[in-house]
Design an enzyme around this catalytic site. Sequence first.
Site, PDB file in Angstrom:
ATOM      1  N   LYS A  46       7.478  -5.509 -11.337  1.00 19.27           N
ATOM      2  CA  LYS A  46       7.248  -6.866 -10.818  1.00 19.27           C
ATOM      3  C   LYS A  46       7.709  -7.918 -11.821  1.00 19.27           C
ATOM      4  CE  LYS A  46       3.462  -5.220  -7.910  1.00 19.27           C
ATOM      5  NZ  LYS A  46       2.042  -4.891  -7.876  1.00 19.27           N
ATOM      6  N   VAL A  61       6.397  -8.387  -4.971  1.00 17.32           N
ATOM      7  CA  VAL A  61       5.613  -8.890  -6.103  1.00 17.32           C
ATOM      8  C   VAL A  61       4.339  -9.548  -5.575  1.00 17.32           C
ATOM      9  CG1 VAL A  61       5.576 -10.452  -8.091  1.00 17.32           C
ATOM     10  CG2 VAL A  61       7.702  -9.311  -7.462  1.00 17.32           C
ATOM     11  N   GLY A  67       2.056  -8.700  -3.357  1.00 18.41           N
ATOM     12  CA  GLY A  67       1.700  -8.585  -1.931  1.00 18.41           C
ATOM     13  C   GLY A  67       1.761  -9.889  -1.166  1.00 18.41           C
ATOM     14  N   GLU A  84      -3.699   5.433  -6.665  1.00 20.01           N
ATOM     15  CA  GLU A  84      -3.168   6.683  -6.116  1.00 20.01           C
ATOM     16  C   GLU A  84      -3.869   7.865  -6.798  1.00 20.01           C
ATOM     17  OE1 GLU A  84      -0.230   6.753  -4.147  1.00 20.01           O
ATOM     18  OE2 GLU A  84       0.020   4.579  -4.206  1.00 20.01           O
TER      19      GLU A  84
HETATM   20  N1  HSE Z   1      -0.364  -0.560  -6.775  1.00 19.76           N
HETATM   21  C1  HSE Z   1      -0.211  -1.970  -6.742  1.00 19.76           C
HETATM   22  C2  HSE Z   1      -1.436  -2.639  -7.293  1.00 19.76           C
HETATM   23  C3  HSE Z   1      -0.003  -2.507  -5.352  1.00 19.76           C
HETATM   24  O1  HSE Z   1      -2.435  -1.988  -7.594  1.00 19.76           O
HETATM   25  O2  HSE Z   1      -1.401  -3.853  -7.430  1.00 19.76           O
HETATM   26  C4  HSE Z   1       1.394  -2.411  -4.895  1.00 19.76           C
HETATM   27  O3  HSE Z   1       2.247  -3.102  -5.729  1.00 19.76           O
END
Ligand code: HSE
Length: 433
Positions: free
Chosen positions: A202, A129, A131, A187
Amino acid sequence: MSNIVNVGVIGLGTVGSSVVKILKRNRKEILAKTGLDVRVKKACDLRDKRSVAGSAYTKNVNDVLNDPEIEIVVETMGGVTPAKQFILKAIANGKSVVTSNKEVIAKHGREIISAADNAGVQVLFEASVCGGIPIIHALRNSLSANNIKEICGIVNGTTNYILSKMSGEKFTFEEALKQAQEKGYAEADPTNDVEGYDAMYKSAILAHVVTGGFVDLKDIYREGITKISPIDIAYAKNIGYVIKLLAVIRNDGKELEVRVHPTLIEKDHPLAKVSDNYNAVFVKGDAVGDLMFYGQGAGGDPTASAVISDILEVACTGSSCEGDDCCGDDCCGHDHALAPMLKLKSMDNVKSRYYIRLETYDKPGVMASIASVFSKKKVSIREVVQHGSDGSVAEIVIILHANREKDIQAALKAIAKLNDVKKISNVIRVGID
Ligand code: HSE
Protein backbone atom coordinates in the site's frame (compact mmCIF):
# COMPACT_ATOMS: atom_id res chain seq x y z
CA MET A 1 -24.08 7.34 -26.20
CA SER A 2 -25.73 4.41 -24.44
CA ASN A 3 -25.85 4.77 -20.69
CA ILE A 4 -25.50 1.03 -20.17
CA VAL A 5 -22.10 0.05 -18.77
CA ASN A 6 -21.33 -3.65 -19.00
CA VAL A 7 -18.94 -4.91 -16.40
CA GLY A 8 -17.23 -8.29 -16.02
CA VAL A 9 -15.98 -9.45 -12.63
CA ILE A 10 -13.10 -11.87 -12.10
CA GLY A 11 -13.01 -13.31 -8.57
CA LEU A 12 -16.16 -13.69 -6.49
CA GLY A 13 -14.63 -13.83 -3.04
CA THR A 14 -15.59 -11.38 -0.32
CA VAL A 15 -14.94 -8.22 -2.36
CA GLY A 16 -16.12 -9.44 -5.79
CA SER A 17 -19.35 -10.79 -4.30
CA SER A 18 -20.00 -7.47 -2.56
CA VAL A 19 -19.42 -5.61 -5.86
CA VAL A 20 -22.07 -7.76 -7.57
CA LYS A 21 -24.52 -7.40 -4.68
CA ILE A 22 -24.13 -3.64 -4.27
CA LEU A 23 -24.40 -2.94 -8.01
CA LYS A 24 -27.68 -4.85 -7.95
CA ARG A 25 -28.97 -3.34 -4.71
CA ASN A 26 -28.09 0.28 -5.56
CA ARG A 27 -28.65 0.15 -9.32
CA LYS A 28 -31.49 2.67 -9.34
CA GLU A 29 -29.70 5.13 -7.05
CA ILE A 30 -26.52 4.91 -9.13
CA LEU A 31 -28.53 5.49 -12.31
CA ALA A 32 -30.31 8.49 -10.77
CA LYS A 33 -27.04 10.06 -9.57
CA THR A 34 -24.78 9.32 -12.52
CA GLY A 35 -27.04 8.51 -15.44
CA LEU A 36 -25.15 5.21 -15.77
CA ASP A 37 -26.85 1.83 -15.78
CA VAL A 38 -24.06 -0.45 -14.56
CA ARG A 39 -24.71 -4.12 -15.21
CA VAL A 40 -22.65 -7.16 -14.31
CA LYS A 41 -22.74 -9.05 -17.59
CA LYS A 42 -20.39 -11.87 -16.58
CA ALA A 43 -18.85 -12.82 -13.26
CA CYS A 44 -16.22 -15.51 -13.03
CA ASP A 45 -14.98 -17.75 -10.23
CA LEU A 46 -13.71 -21.31 -10.17
CA ARG A 47 -16.14 -22.06 -7.33
CA ASP A 48 -19.82 -22.27 -8.21
CA LYS A 49 -21.08 -18.76 -7.41
CA ARG A 50 -24.47 -18.84 -9.13
CA SER A 51 -25.96 -17.90 -5.75
CA VAL A 52 -24.10 -14.58 -6.00
CA ALA A 53 -24.04 -13.80 -9.73
CA GLY A 54 -27.10 -15.68 -11.05
CA SER A 55 -27.11 -16.03 -14.83
CA ALA A 56 -23.99 -13.83 -15.13
CA TYR A 57 -21.95 -16.56 -13.42
CA THR A 58 -19.28 -18.34 -15.45
CA LYS A 59 -16.41 -20.61 -14.62
CA ASN A 60 -14.51 -19.57 -17.73
CA VAL A 61 -12.47 -16.38 -17.43
CA ASN A 62 -12.44 -15.96 -21.22
CA ASP A 63 -16.19 -15.36 -21.09
CA VAL A 64 -15.28 -12.13 -19.32
CA LEU A 65 -12.07 -11.24 -21.14
CA ASN A 66 -13.36 -11.89 -24.67
CA ASP A 67 -16.88 -10.50 -24.38
CA PRO A 68 -16.94 -7.50 -26.76
CA GLU A 69 -19.78 -5.86 -24.82
CA ILE A 70 -17.83 -5.78 -21.55
CA GLU A 71 -16.09 -2.41 -21.28
CA ILE A 72 -14.72 -2.70 -17.76
CA VAL A 73 -13.14 -5.74 -16.12
CA VAL A 74 -13.13 -5.81 -12.33
CA GLU A 75 -10.31 -7.94 -10.93
CA THR A 76 -10.99 -8.92 -7.32
CA MET A 77 -9.15 -12.21 -7.14
CA GLY A 78 -5.94 -10.94 -5.50
CA GLY A 79 -2.36 -12.21 -5.79
CA VAL A 80 -0.09 -11.93 -8.80
CA THR A 81 -0.68 -15.16 -10.69
CA PRO A 82 -2.91 -15.38 -12.67
CA ALA A 83 -4.38 -11.93 -11.88
CA LYS A 84 -1.63 -10.07 -13.76
CA GLN A 85 -2.13 -12.16 -16.87
CA PHE A 86 -5.92 -11.58 -16.80
CA ILE A 87 -5.44 -7.82 -16.32
CA LEU A 88 -3.01 -7.60 -19.25
CA LYS A 89 -5.33 -9.66 -21.44
CA ALA A 90 -8.29 -7.41 -20.60
CA ILE A 91 -6.18 -4.37 -21.51
CA ALA A 92 -5.02 -5.98 -24.76
CA ASN A 93 -8.69 -6.57 -25.56
CA GLY A 94 -9.39 -2.84 -25.15
CA LYS A 95 -11.06 -3.01 -21.73
CA SER A 96 -10.40 -0.74 -18.78
CA VAL A 97 -9.58 -2.52 -15.53
CA VAL A 98 -10.61 -1.78 -11.96
CA THR A 99 -8.74 -3.78 -9.34
CA SER A 100 -8.60 -4.14 -5.58
CA ASN A 101 -5.33 -6.07 -5.87
CA LYS A 102 -2.54 -4.21 -4.03
CA GLU A 103 0.08 -6.87 -4.62
CA VAL A 104 -0.22 -6.89 -8.40
CA ILE A 105 -0.22 -3.08 -8.59
CA ALA A 106 2.69 -2.69 -6.15
CA LYS A 107 4.77 -5.30 -7.98
CA HIS A 108 3.71 -4.83 -11.60
CA GLY A 109 1.83 -1.51 -11.72
CA ARG A 110 4.46 0.10 -13.93
CA GLU A 111 4.06 -2.50 -16.67
CA ILE A 112 0.27 -2.68 -16.30
CA ILE A 113 -0.27 1.08 -16.41
CA SER A 114 2.05 1.46 -19.38
CA ALA A 115 0.11 -1.27 -21.22
CA ALA A 116 -3.14 0.53 -20.41
CA ASP A 117 -1.78 3.90 -21.57
CA ASN A 118 -0.66 2.36 -24.84
CA ALA A 119 -4.04 0.69 -25.32
CA GLY A 120 -5.90 3.92 -24.50
CA VAL A 121 -7.74 2.39 -21.55
CA GLN A 122 -7.65 2.99 -17.80
CA VAL A 123 -6.50 0.99 -14.80
CA LEU A 124 -7.89 2.24 -11.50
CA PHE A 125 -7.10 0.77 -8.08
CA GLU A 126 -8.75 2.86 -5.36
CA ALA A 127 -9.73 -0.29 -3.47
CA SER A 128 -6.14 -1.50 -3.25
CA VAL A 129 -5.28 0.96 -0.46
CA CYS A 130 -7.36 1.22 2.73
CA GLY A 131 -10.52 -0.45 1.37
CA GLY A 132 -13.38 2.01 1.62
CA ILE A 133 -11.31 5.16 2.28
CA PRO A 134 -11.15 7.21 -0.95
CA ILE A 135 -7.52 8.15 -0.41
CA ILE A 136 -6.27 7.65 -3.97
CA HIS A 137 -9.06 9.73 -5.45
CA ALA A 138 -8.45 12.44 -2.86
CA LEU A 139 -4.70 12.54 -3.56
CA ARG A 140 -5.17 12.53 -7.33
CA ASN A 141 -8.09 14.89 -7.60
CA SER A 142 -9.09 16.93 -4.57
CA LEU A 143 -5.46 17.48 -3.50
CA SER A 144 -3.86 17.79 -6.92
CA ALA A 145 -2.93 21.43 -6.29
CA ASN A 146 -0.61 20.37 -3.47
CA ASN A 147 2.89 19.10 -3.12
CA ILE A 148 2.24 16.20 -0.79
CA LYS A 149 4.99 16.42 1.80
CA GLU A 150 4.04 13.48 3.94
CA ILE A 151 1.63 10.61 4.28
CA CYS A 152 1.55 8.62 7.52
CA GLY A 153 -0.98 5.87 7.50
CA ILE A 154 -2.38 3.06 9.55
CA VAL A 155 -3.06 1.09 6.40
CA ASN A 156 -3.41 -2.42 7.78
CA GLY A 157 -6.49 -3.24 9.82
CA THR A 158 -5.31 -6.61 11.10
CA THR A 159 -2.18 -5.26 12.77
CA ASN A 160 -4.10 -2.28 14.12
CA TYR A 161 -6.62 -4.66 15.65
CA ILE A 162 -3.85 -6.75 17.22
CA LEU A 163 -2.02 -3.72 18.64
CA SER A 164 -5.31 -2.24 19.93
CA LYS A 165 -6.14 -5.47 21.77
CA MET A 166 -2.61 -5.68 23.19
CA SER A 167 -2.93 -2.12 24.40
CA GLY A 168 -6.57 -1.96 25.53
CA GLU A 169 -7.10 -5.47 26.86
CA LYS A 170 -3.51 -6.41 27.65
CA PHE A 171 -3.58 -9.39 25.28
CA THR A 172 -0.32 -10.99 24.23
CA PHE A 173 0.50 -10.82 20.52
CA GLU A 174 -0.54 -14.47 20.15
CA GLU A 175 -3.89 -13.97 21.92
CA ALA A 176 -4.69 -10.88 19.86
CA LEU A 177 -3.72 -12.62 16.61
CA LYS A 178 -5.94 -15.58 17.48
CA GLN A 179 -8.87 -13.23 18.05
CA ALA A 180 -8.15 -11.40 14.78
CA GLN A 181 -8.23 -14.77 13.01
CA GLU A 182 -11.50 -15.75 14.72
CA LYS A 183 -13.06 -12.47 13.58
CA GLY A 184 -11.89 -13.08 10.01
CA TYR A 185 -9.49 -10.10 9.91
CA ALA A 186 -6.30 -12.16 9.83
CA GLU A 187 -5.63 -15.05 7.48
CA ALA A 188 -4.69 -18.53 8.73
CA ASP A 189 -1.17 -17.59 7.58
CA PRO A 190 -0.94 -14.03 8.92
CA THR A 191 2.56 -13.28 7.54
CA ASN A 192 1.44 -10.74 4.93
CA ASP A 193 -0.22 -8.59 7.56
CA VAL A 194 1.91 -9.05 10.68
CA GLU A 195 5.25 -8.79 8.88
CA GLY A 196 4.19 -5.59 7.11
CA TYR A 197 4.06 -6.82 3.49
CA ASP A 198 0.45 -5.67 3.01
CA ALA A 199 1.34 -2.21 4.37
CA MET A 200 4.45 -2.15 2.16
CA TYR A 201 2.38 -2.80 -0.99
CA LYS A 202 0.00 0.00 0.00
CA SER A 203 2.84 2.41 0.75
CA ALA A 204 4.39 1.70 -2.68
CA ILE A 205 1.04 2.48 -4.31
CA LEU A 206 0.62 5.71 -2.33
CA ALA A 207 4.16 6.73 -3.31
CA HIS A 208 3.21 6.13 -6.95
CA VAL A 209 0.03 8.17 -6.62
CA VAL A 210 1.83 11.21 -5.20
CA THR A 211 4.90 11.08 -7.46
CA GLY A 212 3.83 9.33 -10.67
CA GLY A 213 6.89 7.06 -10.38
CA PHE A 214 7.31 3.56 -9.04
CA VAL A 215 9.30 2.17 -6.17
CA ASP A 216 11.21 -1.09 -6.19
CA LEU A 217 9.72 -2.98 -3.24
CA LYS A 218 13.21 -4.19 -2.29
CA ASP A 219 14.11 -0.58 -1.46
CA ILE A 220 11.30 -0.11 1.05
CA TYR A 221 12.31 -0.56 4.68
CA ARG A 222 9.76 -2.98 6.18
CA GLU A 223 9.33 -4.16 9.73
CA GLY A 224 6.22 -5.89 11.09
CA ILE A 225 4.75 -6.06 14.60
CA THR A 226 5.83 -9.53 15.74
CA LYS A 227 8.54 -8.14 18.02
CA ILE A 228 6.19 -5.77 19.88
CA SER A 229 5.52 -7.09 23.37
CA PRO A 230 3.00 -6.08 26.03
CA ILE A 231 6.00 -4.71 27.97
CA ASP A 232 6.76 -2.22 25.16
CA ILE A 233 3.11 -1.23 24.98
CA ALA A 234 3.02 -0.63 28.75
CA TYR A 235 6.24 1.44 28.73
CA ALA A 236 4.96 3.45 25.78
CA LYS A 237 1.69 4.14 27.59
CA ASN A 238 3.56 5.27 30.72
CA ILE A 239 5.43 7.92 28.79
CA GLY A 240 2.39 9.06 26.77
CA TYR A 241 2.57 7.06 23.55
CA VAL A 242 0.72 4.30 21.72
CA ILE A 243 2.36 1.88 19.29
CA LYS A 244 1.01 1.67 15.72
CA LEU A 245 2.26 0.08 12.52
CA LEU A 246 2.81 3.07 10.24
CA ALA A 247 3.38 3.42 6.53
CA VAL A 248 5.41 6.58 6.02
CA ILE A 249 5.86 8.34 2.68
CA ARG A 250 7.82 11.57 2.98
CA ASN A 251 8.89 13.81 0.13
CA ASP A 252 10.96 16.89 0.92
CA GLY A 253 11.25 17.76 -2.77
CA LYS A 254 14.77 16.31 -2.94
CA GLU A 255 14.52 12.84 -1.48
CA LEU A 256 11.70 10.36 -1.05
CA GLU A 257 11.28 8.14 2.01
CA VAL A 258 8.99 5.12 1.92
CA ARG A 259 9.01 2.84 4.95
CA VAL A 260 6.80 0.63 7.09
CA HIS A 261 7.51 -0.01 10.76
CA PRO A 262 5.99 0.11 14.24
CA THR A 263 6.09 3.62 15.68
CA LEU A 264 5.43 5.15 19.08
CA ILE A 265 2.92 7.94 18.44
CA GLU A 266 2.12 10.71 20.92
CA LYS A 267 -1.22 9.81 22.49
CA ASP A 268 -2.80 13.09 21.38
CA HIS A 269 -1.98 12.64 17.69
CA PRO A 270 -5.16 11.84 15.66
CA LEU A 271 -3.60 8.57 14.46
CA ALA A 272 -3.13 7.40 18.06
CA LYS A 273 -6.89 7.31 18.50
CA VAL A 274 -7.49 4.97 15.53
CA SER A 275 -8.24 1.59 17.03
CA ASP A 276 -9.57 -1.88 16.28
CA ASN A 277 -9.42 -2.81 12.61
CA TYR A 278 -9.86 0.75 11.36
CA ASN A 279 -7.45 2.47 8.98
CA ALA A 280 -6.50 6.13 8.82
CA VAL A 281 -4.24 8.17 6.60
CA PHE A 282 -2.73 11.45 7.74
CA VAL A 283 -1.71 13.70 4.85
CA LYS A 284 0.34 16.90 4.85
CA GLY A 285 0.01 19.06 1.74
CA ASP A 286 1.90 22.30 1.20
CA ALA A 287 -1.31 24.19 0.49
CA VAL A 288 -4.01 22.33 2.38
CA GLY A 289 -2.02 21.60 5.56
CA ASP A 290 -2.95 18.54 7.62
CA LEU A 291 -5.81 16.22 6.74
CA MET A 292 -6.89 12.87 8.08
CA PHE A 293 -8.92 10.20 6.31
CA TYR A 294 -10.49 7.52 8.50
CA GLY A 295 -12.60 4.46 7.83
CA GLN A 296 -12.79 0.76 7.19
CA GLY A 297 -9.76 -0.48 5.33
CA ALA A 298 -11.02 -3.96 4.58
CA GLY A 299 -14.16 -6.04 4.30
CA GLY A 300 -16.43 -6.81 1.38
CA ASP A 301 -18.80 -3.85 1.30
CA PRO A 302 -16.33 -1.03 2.15
CA THR A 303 -13.87 -2.32 -0.44
CA ALA A 304 -16.65 -2.80 -3.00
CA SER A 305 -17.64 0.83 -2.42
CA ALA A 306 -14.19 1.85 -3.69
CA VAL A 307 -14.31 -0.60 -6.61
CA ILE A 308 -17.68 0.76 -7.75
CA SER A 309 -16.49 4.36 -7.51
CA ASP A 310 -13.68 3.43 -9.90
CA ILE A 311 -16.13 1.71 -12.27
CA LEU A 312 -18.20 4.90 -12.34
CA GLU A 313 -15.11 7.04 -12.85
CA VAL A 314 -14.00 4.97 -15.84
CA ALA A 315 -17.52 5.02 -17.24
CA CYS A 316 -17.86 8.79 -16.76
CA THR A 317 -14.47 9.77 -18.14
CA GLY A 318 -14.13 7.27 -20.98
CA SER A 319 -10.67 6.08 -21.93
CA SER A 320 -7.63 7.83 -20.50
CA CYS A 321 -6.88 9.25 -23.93
CA GLU A 322 -10.27 10.87 -24.35
CA GLY A 323 -10.83 9.23 -27.71
CA ASP A 324 -10.79 5.80 -29.21
CA ASP A 325 -8.14 6.52 -31.73
CA CYS A 326 -5.14 7.49 -29.62
CA CYS A 327 -2.17 6.74 -31.77
CA GLY A 328 0.51 6.55 -29.11
CA ASP A 329 2.17 9.83 -30.14
CA ASP A 330 1.22 13.27 -28.93
CA CYS A 331 -2.48 13.14 -29.70
CA CYS A 332 -3.57 12.96 -26.07
CA GLY A 333 -0.74 14.75 -24.33
CA HIS A 334 0.09 11.64 -22.28
CA ASP A 335 3.55 10.21 -22.03
CA HIS A 336 3.21 6.58 -22.98
CA ALA A 337 6.71 5.65 -21.83
CA LEU A 338 7.14 3.56 -18.70
CA ALA A 339 6.86 5.70 -15.58
CA PRO A 340 10.21 6.40 -13.88
CA MET A 341 11.61 4.19 -11.13
CA LEU A 342 12.14 6.22 -7.97
CA LYS A 343 15.30 6.28 -5.92
CA LEU A 344 14.56 6.22 -2.20
CA LYS A 345 16.52 7.96 0.49
CA SER A 346 18.84 5.46 2.13
CA MET A 347 17.48 4.24 5.46
CA ASP A 348 20.94 5.02 6.92
CA ASN A 349 20.19 8.72 6.47
CA VAL A 350 16.62 8.70 7.73
CA LYS A 351 16.31 10.58 11.02
CA SER A 352 14.00 9.40 13.79
CA ARG A 353 13.60 9.48 17.49
CA TYR A 354 13.99 6.04 19.08
CA TYR A 355 12.72 3.96 21.98
CA ILE A 356 15.26 1.44 23.19
CA ARG A 357 14.53 -1.20 25.83
CA LEU A 358 17.52 -2.96 27.35
CA GLU A 359 18.23 -5.48 30.06
CA THR A 360 21.40 -4.78 31.98
CA TYR A 361 23.13 -6.23 35.03
CA ASP A 362 22.24 -3.96 37.93
CA LYS A 363 25.69 -2.63 38.77
CA PRO A 364 27.20 0.79 39.36
CA GLY A 365 28.38 2.48 36.17
CA VAL A 366 26.17 0.60 33.68
CA MET A 367 24.13 3.65 32.78
CA ALA A 368 27.30 5.72 32.45
CA SER A 369 28.87 3.23 30.04
CA ILE A 370 25.73 3.20 27.86
CA ALA A 371 25.57 7.00 27.89
CA SER A 372 29.23 7.14 26.96
CA VAL A 373 28.66 5.00 23.83
CA PHE A 374 25.78 7.23 22.75
CA SER A 375 27.91 10.30 23.36
CA LYS A 376 30.85 8.91 21.30
CA LYS A 377 28.47 8.21 18.39
CA LYS A 378 26.99 11.72 18.77
CA VAL A 379 23.57 10.29 19.63
CA SER A 380 21.61 12.43 22.01
CA ILE A 381 19.46 11.01 24.84
CA ARG A 382 16.10 12.60 25.64
CA GLU A 383 14.67 10.49 28.45
CA VAL A 384 15.62 7.46 30.56
CA VAL A 385 13.19 5.27 32.50
CA GLN A 386 14.29 2.62 34.96
CA HIS A 387 11.85 0.91 37.27
CA GLY A 388 13.09 -0.92 40.36
CA SER A 389 14.99 -4.10 39.54
CA ASP A 390 15.25 -7.46 41.29
CA GLY A 391 18.78 -6.49 42.30
CA SER A 392 20.49 -8.48 39.57
CA VAL A 393 18.91 -7.45 36.28
CA ALA A 394 17.52 -4.01 35.48
CA GLU A 395 15.25 -3.02 32.62
CA ILE A 396 16.02 0.38 31.17
CA VAL A 397 14.08 2.30 28.54
CA ILE A 398 15.90 5.09 26.75
CA ILE A 399 14.23 7.59 24.44
CA LEU A 400 16.61 9.24 22.01
CA HIS A 401 16.31 12.58 20.25
CA ALA A 402 16.09 12.47 16.45
CA ASN A 403 19.26 10.88 15.15
CA ARG A 404 20.37 9.29 11.90
CA GLU A 405 19.58 5.58 11.61
CA LYS A 406 23.20 4.86 10.76
CA ASP A 407 24.45 6.45 14.00
CA ILE A 408 21.82 4.70 16.09
CA GLN A 409 22.67 1.30 14.63
CA ALA A 410 26.39 1.86 15.22
CA ALA A 411 25.70 2.88 18.83
CA LEU A 412 23.44 -0.13 19.42
CA LYS A 413 26.09 -2.48 18.05
CA ALA A 414 28.62 -1.07 20.51
CA ILE A 415 26.14 -1.14 23.41
CA ALA A 416 25.26 -4.79 22.72
CA LYS A 417 28.96 -5.61 23.23
CA LEU A 418 29.18 -3.95 26.68
CA ASN A 419 29.80 -6.57 29.38
CA ASP A 420 27.04 -5.30 31.61
CA VAL A 421 24.36 -5.23 28.93
CA LYS A 422 22.47 -8.50 28.93
CA LYS A 423 20.37 -7.80 25.84
CA ILE A 424 18.78 -5.12 23.73
CA SER A 425 15.16 -6.23 23.98
CA ASN A 426 13.57 -3.88 21.46
CA VAL A 427 14.18 -0.80 19.33
CA ILE A 428 11.17 1.13 18.02
CA ARG A 429 11.03 4.44 16.16
CA VAL A 430 9.23 7.28 17.92
CA GLY A 431 6.98 10.03 16.66
CA ILE A 432 5.84 11.51 13.41
CA ASP A 433 8.27 14.32 12.78
N1 HSE B 1 -5.39 -7.60 5.23
C1 HSE B 1 -5.65 -6.21 5.08
C2 HSE B 1 -5.79 -5.56 6.43
C3 HSE B 1 -6.91 -5.92 4.32
O1 HSE B 1 -5.79 -6.23 7.46
O2 HSE B 1 -5.90 -4.34 6.46
C4 HSE B 1 -6.73 -5.98 2.86
O3 HSE B 1 -5.79 -5.07 2.43
